[in-house]
Design an enzyme around this catalytic site. Structure first.
Site, mmCIF file in Angstrom:
data_model
loop_
_atom_site.group_PDB
_atom_site.id
_atom_site.type_symbol
_atom_site.label_atom_id
_atom_site.label_comp_id
_atom_site.label_asym_id
_atom_site.label_seq_id
_atom_site.Cartn_x
_atom_site.Cartn_y
_atom_site.Cartn_z
ATOM 1 N N ASN A 147 1.009 -0.832 -0.002
ATOM 2 C CA ASN A 147 0.481 -0.210 0.118
ATOM 3 C C ASN A 147 0.508 1.351 0.416
ATOM 4 O O ASN A 147 1.132 1.465 1.202
ATOM 5 C CB ASN A 147 -0.552 -0.655 1.854
ATOM 6 C CG ASN A 147 -1.677 1.235 1.517
ATOM 7 O OD1 ASN A 147 -1.557 2.002 0.351
ATOM 8 N ND2 ASN A 147 -3.324 1.087 2.040
ATOM 9 N N ASN A 152 -5.741 6.356 -1.389
ATOM 10 C CA ASN A 152 -6.387 5.470 -2.340
ATOM 11 C C ASN A 152 -7.248 4.658 -2.198
ATOM 12 O O ASN A 152 -8.138 3.730 -2.661
ATOM 13 C CB ASN A 152 -6.075 5.736 -3.483
ATOM 14 C CG ASN A 152 -5.148 4.838 -3.840
ATOM 15 O OD1 ASN A 152 -4.743 4.299 -2.970
ATOM 16 N ND2 ASN A 152 -4.056 5.063 -5.417
ATOM 17 N N ASP A 153 -7.396 4.260 -1.147
ATOM 18 C CA ASP A 153 -7.603 2.599 -0.515
ATOM 19 C C ASP A 153 -9.107 2.935 -0.632
ATOM 20 O O ASP A 153 -9.692 1.817 -1.409
ATOM 21 C CB ASP A 153 -7.740 2.534 1.379
ATOM 22 C CG ASP A 153 -6.014 2.721 1.317
ATOM 23 O OD1 ASP A 153 -5.191 2.676 0.143
ATOM 24 O OD2 ASP A 153 -5.777 2.370 2.602
ATOM 25 N N ASP A 339 -6.765 -14.725 -18.874
ATOM 26 C CA ASP A 339 -7.719 -15.702 -18.040
ATOM 27 C C ASP A 339 -8.457 -16.545 -18.730
ATOM 28 O O ASP A 339 -8.861 -16.070 -20.103
ATOM 29 C CB ASP A 339 -7.938 -14.642 -17.352
ATOM 30 C CG ASP A 339 -8.858 -14.755 -16.102
ATOM 31 O OD1 ASP A 339 -8.108 -15.896 -14.867
ATOM 32 O OD2 ASP A 339 -10.523 -15.053 -15.407
ATOM 33 N N GLU A 368 -4.156 -18.934 -19.754
ATOM 34 C CA GLU A 368 -4.471 -20.190 -18.585
ATOM 35 C C GLU A 368 -5.501 -20.840 -19.034
ATOM 36 O O GLU A 368 -6.742 -20.625 -19.568
ATOM 37 C CB GLU A 368 -4.826 -19.148 -17.262
ATOM 38 C CG GLU A 368 -5.695 -20.324 -16.332
ATOM 39 C CD GLU A 368 -6.736 -19.734 -15.590
ATOM 40 O OE1 GLU A 368 -6.542 -20.160 -14.409
ATOM 41 O OE2 GLU A 368 -7.385 -18.967 -15.495
#
Length: 627
Positions: A147, A152-153, A339, A368
């Site tokens: 972090n 900006n959390d 993905d 994947e």
């Protein structure tokens, strides 16, 4: 999909616009008419065709030209099912000049403009080199790595707020935290970084992983913004680190902006009621498969919060083709990881790969393809001689069968027939099935699997064995963040929420900071130093990058193999048992008889291996030779 009306660009120009001497001041700026134009910008000298997605209320009622210079013109307009979209084909001549152009819209007496940038392409962009066997990939989860900017959390424009106490919540990791950790990653010997998705995921819960995209052209503000992402890539390149972008073409999130008003009714796969995928990958190559099962596999939703994109819609496919190119060009990327690759419609995805590789012939894309079946995995690698003639154009695949074999072997103390390290030998004996062994990503764990430290019950010797195999086997190795110090899940009962731990030291106030040499002590220091020694050594070892493999069968939970070329050889002996083992060196005479001047890779000291050499329990030796 219904037949679309196509309006060719021989449309009369807005009376206030003259192509040869266009004055931007003669046309009003847009105010609320345009909600978005994607791609956000473009470049001169591109091979990929440009098709703009333009969103705005009743925008399909407008005519459109592009003004501001010669060599850039709209060749066709396409209406969608929704009147709030317009698709515009734009031709950018090879001699067109970079600069600001203007999309000029007209509907009756109403006329307004929207600025659009066509920039000059960076020199040598098309020749960029993707990741290869000379690289080692470091996989991290941005929300859980560091972090760097607590401010900006949580943001007003996103649904889920940060709560570091929640296993499945957002913890606050971000791009600045990743930038702060670049020196650490470089010191480990990694040469490439693969962060899990950084694009906006605006789901109300579990948005931290990023796999339910809410906007394909913008970084999640809780990670930073597009400019900071570009800065992250630039900072990585300054440290000789490549960057892979994790992308999802199979599905978006239900919170994606277009789910409120899709361009076409078949933009995503729609069923009368929720219908999930049957996860039956074999339908793609099974000659006996029913169309019903194949349709469920391709079209069923991944989970209820992830709508399945319809890549058979040509506009969806075009959108993703140029989106991929846009991010490579904008951020200066070195490759993609795709993905849930087999969940996509395979023919459109083959076209997608071909399109990206046409623009960047030396870049790499890894898919994947999560299957235990070696023949089914081989099917997905581009160039494979498939009986049905299908070619995925996908350069690299993730080696899940080898990952499973290693994990089963390293968790086995009293192996039965065919178990223990024999299982690794057997897996690699199937290498004849694969088309291109150099383009296989090998790994022991990632963000979706059990951490290797949990698999081996926190045995540091076996942790070293796992790292030794990753550093010396064929293919492109991938390390999952924390694996280098055998970090384990916070709580195995929490599944993904437990294994996707915060990296110690990535948050202000952490009691332990493993990102610094001073913070690493005891076992953490020992394992980090072991990993760094191996992977920094690996960087310059052509015999590991492109050499052949010769391995030898035993059934006592040991495994011996050589990587070799005309001038060099590396000998690896794995003792995965709880007993001291003596190396049967004479059994390897067909290759060992030509070796001289042995040196232990881990200590740098001269090494002599013969029939009396003993190897301690749960350990590996690695010796390099000249031939």
């Amino acid at each position: 999909m219904k037949k679309l009306m196509v309006l060719f660009a021989a449309l009369s120009l807005c009376s206030c616009a003259q192509s040869a001497s266009f004055d931007p001041n003669s046309v009003a700026d847009f105010t609320t008419q345009i909600s978005r134009v994607e791609p956000l910008s473009w470049w001169t000298g591109m091979k990929t065709p440009l098709q703009l997605l333009i969103g705005g209320e009743n925008i399909s009622q407008y005519s459109l030209t592009i003004e501001g210079g010669d060599g850039v013109e709209i060749t066709a307009l396409h209406k969608a099912d929704s009147p709030n979209y317009l698709f515009a084909d734009v031709a950018v001549d090879a001699n067109a000049k970079a600069g600001t152009y203007y999309l000029v819209f007209k509907n009756g007496d109403q006329c307004f403009k929207y600025p659009y940038t066509i920039a000059e392409r960076r020199e040598g962009s098309a020749c960029r080199q993707g990741f290869t066997t000379a690289d080692a990939i470091y996989l991290l989860m941005p929300d859980r790595f560091g972090n760097g900017n607590p401010e900006n959390d949580s943001t007003e424009c996103t649904s889920e707020k940060a709560n570091r106490k929640e296993f499945f919540g957002r913890h606050g990791g971000d791009l600045q935290g990743m930038i702060n950790g670049l020196d650490y990653i470089a010191s480990l010997g990694a040469t490439t970084i693969w962060p899990t998705p950084l694009l906006l995921d605006n789901e109300p819960r579990e948005s931290y992983h990023g796999y339910a995209c809410g906007d394909y052209y913008h970084i999640d503000p809780r990670f930073g913004d597009n400019e900071l992402y570009k800065e992250f890539v630039a900072q990585a390149h300054q440290r000789d680190l490549k960057v892979i972008m994790d992308v999802v073409t199979n599905h978006c999130g239900v919170a994606h902006w277009w789910m409120k008003d899709m361009p076409f009714k078949d933009w995503v796969h729609v069923f009368p009621e929720y219908t999930g995928t049957n996860v039956c990958f074999s339908t793609n190559m099974d000659p006996n498969a029913s169309a019903y099962d194949l349709n469920l596999q391709e079209s069923g939703w991944f989970v209820p919060s992830m709508p399945d994109m319809n890549l058979n819609n040509e506009y969806v496919l075009n959108y993703f083709k140029q989106w991929a190119v846009w991010w490579i060009e904008y951020a200066d990327l070195d490759g993609f990881r795709v993905d849930t690759y087999p969940y996509n419609e395979k023919e459109p995805m083959s076209q997608w790969c071909k399109s990206v590789m046409s623009e960047y012939p030396n870049i790499n894309i890894v898919g994947e393809c999560w299957t235990s079946s070696i023949p089914q995995l081989a099917y997905w690698q581009g160039g494979n001689a498939n009986k049905d003639g299908f070619d995925s154009n996908l350069r690299s695949i993730m080696d899940f069968p080898l990952q499973e074999a290693i994990c089963h072997a390293l968790s086995c103390d009293n192996p039965g027939w065919g178990q223990g390290m024999t299982r690794v030998y057997d897996c690699l004996s199937h290498d004849f099935v694969y088309h291109d062994l150099d383009n296989m990503m090998i790994f022991t764990n990632n963000h979706d699997t059990t951490r290797i430290g949990d698999v081996i019950n926190r045995n540091p010797g076996r942790a070293k064995i796992a790292l030794a195999m990753l550093a010396t086997m064929r293919g492109i190795p991938q390390i999952f963040y924390g694996e280098e110090m055998m970090l384990c899940s916070a709580d195995l009962r929490q599944g993904h929420g437990g294994l996707r731990i915060d990296f110690p030291g990535g948050w202000a106030g952490d009691k332990t900071n493993l990102l610094t040499a001073e913070g690493r002590k005891g076992q953490n220091k020992e394992l980090f130093d072991y990993t760094a020694r191996l992977f920094n050594w690996r960087k310059s070892k052509e015999v590991i990058h492109t050499g052949h493999t010769m391995h030898f069968m035993t059934r006592d939970n040991t495994y011996a193999y050589f990587r070799y070329n005309d001038t060099d050889a590396v000998f690896v002996y794995i003792n995965n048992s709880g007993d001291t083992k003596t190396i049967p060196w004479s059994n390897y005479a067909e290759i060992s008889s030509s070796l001289k001047d042995g040196r232990c890779v881990l200590t740098g000291e001269a090494a002599v291996v013969d029939d009396t050499t003993k190897v301690a329990p749960y350990s590996a030796i690695i010796v390099e030779y000249k031939r």
